[in-house]
Design an enzyme around this catalytic site. Structure first.
Site, mmCIF file in Angstrom:
data_model
loop_
_atom_site.group_PDB
_atom_site.id
_atom_site.type_symbol
_atom_site.label_atom_id
_atom_site.label_comp_id
_atom_site.label_asym_id
_atom_site.label_seq_id
_atom_site.Cartn_x
_atom_site.Cartn_y
_atom_site.Cartn_z
ATOM 1 N N ASP A 1 -19.010 -2.857 17.589
ATOM 2 C CA ASP A 1 -19.892 -1.340 17.439
ATOM 3 C C ASP A 1 -19.313 -0.763 18.470
ATOM 4 O O ASP A 1 -18.461 0.196 18.337
ATOM 5 C CB ASP A 1 -21.384 -2.181 17.726
ATOM 6 N N HIS B 1 -27.108 -4.623 12.550
ATOM 7 C CA HIS B 1 -28.136 -4.839 13.306
ATOM 8 C C HIS B 1 -29.381 -5.552 12.809
ATOM 9 O O HIS B 1 -29.820 -6.612 13.221
ATOM 10 C CB HIS B 1 -28.740 -3.707 14.217
#
Length: 450
Positions: free
Chosen positions: A323, A272
């Protein structure tokens, strides 16, 4: 070289060879599952060759996956909220997992990935024990289920076994998190050391986050990975609340905390990397720490847009992950990274299609410890993903613009073939090992709702 019992040839109607699209390419694959030769200017399929119509890319690498999050699709999109409210729903699913149900779900999820052209997955794994924290008879039963699921689905896996010890800075794990925790980083390392690598599986490490691993135990995780020369991943600055809490506890950013405890480096990937300071970007780039962007999850959870372009310019290699599996589509992740940056800066063209494909293939594989995969060249693993050029999304552009078509128009639904180590895992859009992947997904998800 002709196709024999020990070798095979794939004929690629069009192939992306890293810098350009080449028509008529023959790829000879040895018995070891590696590319023995790449022959260009082959206008017709050689006798006995398997034919891949469309644009063939190197197999794609999904560098960040939580397989059980697939069960949340369609559920967490109801109503409003934040990452923190989403997390409560996620915990309710995690509480129901067993080694058996996780095997069924992960097998179906990895088969879905294969249908999307993904040949290697990085599984960020933290559901280690039974609810309440009791260890299974095999302390790695959950991890072994994931490794077996990848084998059943015909894909490679890097199991990124995550250390998860606390619910926040100075706080013990809550009821849901007890099954994630080994108690100490030393106990985590002892359990991980029992895991064995296989032909299709490698073992890496993960720091779940700076809030989940106390600062004085970060070095233990980093040392375990360094001694094994294994990849090390970490959720980093995904939410501003985590940054604020880190400042309150340690007087610095999460990136600085990781740097001070030896976590950053060329085998480390921050996942991220959303809310960073200029100093954070310099620390990550200067240490060659990678960045895994997960745009479909980051936008689904309203987390924000990370400074991917600035990170790459500073020296941080980029990879991509799906994810939480709001969708499983690495082409969409690549497209979204560019389009997010356009929205943020109001300018176009931050990455070429070739650069985005590298993030989705070679650089993603490198982030997972598979440096010999993600390219179509002699010596590389024979991993291929073929995108149709005649669907309603891809028809029209010239084949020489296939890379742009794949990144900016195609979706996972356009993948027609997936080859892993020379083995045809997806043929003509159908999985050869997992019959009826949609039904397998539906049954596996339903079992967690019972």
């Amino acid at each position: 070289m002709t196709t024999t019992e020990r070798t095979r040839t794939y004929w690629l109607e069009h192939a992306w060879l890293g810098t350009h699209v080449e028509p008529g390419v023959a790829v000879d694959v040895g018995a070891d599952g590696r590319i023995a030769a790449v022959r260009t200017d082959v206008p017709a399929p050689p006798p006995g060759a398997e034919i891949l119509r469309g644009l063939t890319l190197p197999g794609l690498a999904n560098a960040h996956s939580h397989a059980f999050h697939r069960a949340l699709r369609g559920t967490v999109q109801v109503g409003s909220g934040t990452f923190w409210t989403w997390r409560e729903v996620m915990y309710s699913v995690a509480d129901r997992l067993t080694p058996e149900t996780y095997l069924d779900l992960a097998r179906a999820v990895y088969a879905e990935m294969a249908l999307a052209g993904i040949t290697t997955v990085g599984e960020f794994h933290y559901v280690h024990h039974a609810p309440g924290g009791t260890a299974y008879a095999d302390p790695n039963a959950m991890g072994e289920a994931l490794i077996q699921a990848a084998a059943d689905a015909g894909v490679r896996i890097t199991l990124l076994d995550a250390c998860y010890l606390s619910s926040g800075f100075g706080q013990p794990p809550d009821t849901h998190q007890l099954r994630f925790s080994d108690g100490t980083a030393d106990a985590w390392a002892q359990r991980c050391s029992v895991l064995e690598e296989r032909d299709h599986a490698r073992i890496g490490a993960a720091v779940h986050s700076v809030r989940a691993v106390p600062a004085d135990q970060l070095a233990t995780v980093a040392r375990w990975a360094e001694e094994r020369r294994a990849p090390l991943h970490v959720h980093l600055s995904e939410q501003t609340a985590e940054n604020d809490a880190c400042h309150a506890a340690h007087g610095c950013t999460p990136t600085r905390l990781l740097a001070d405890h030896g976590v950053l480096g060329p085998r480390t990937t921050g996942v991220h990397n959303t809310h960073l300071t200029d100093e954070d970007i310099a620390l990550l780039g200067g240490s060659r720490t990678g960045t895994c962007m997960c745009p479909t999850t980051e936008r689904d959870l309203a987390d924000g847009i990370g400074p991917a372009a600035a990170l790459q310019q500073a020296g941080s290699p980029l990879s991509l992950g799906s994810d939480s599996h709001a969708v499983v589509d690495l082409l969409e992740e690549a497209r979204a990274m560019e389009l997010n940056e356009r929205l943020r800066t109001r300018t176009r063209g931050h990455w070429t299609a070739a650069a985005l494909l590298r993030a989705a293939s070679a650089d993603g594989h490198a982030a997972l410890g598979w440096d010999d995969a993600g390219t179509i060249e002699p010596g590389a693993r024979a991993d291929l993903a073929t995108v149709a050029l005649d669907s309603v999304r891809t028809a029209g552009p010239l084949p020489r613009l296939g890379a742009e078509t794949a990144v900016f128009a195609a979706t996972a639904a356009d993948v027609r073939h997936t080859v892993v180590g020379g083995r045809h895992v997806v043929r003509d859009g159908a999985h050869t090992l997992v019959p009826d992947v949609p039904r397998a997904l539906a049954r596996a998800v339903a079992a967690l709702r019972a």
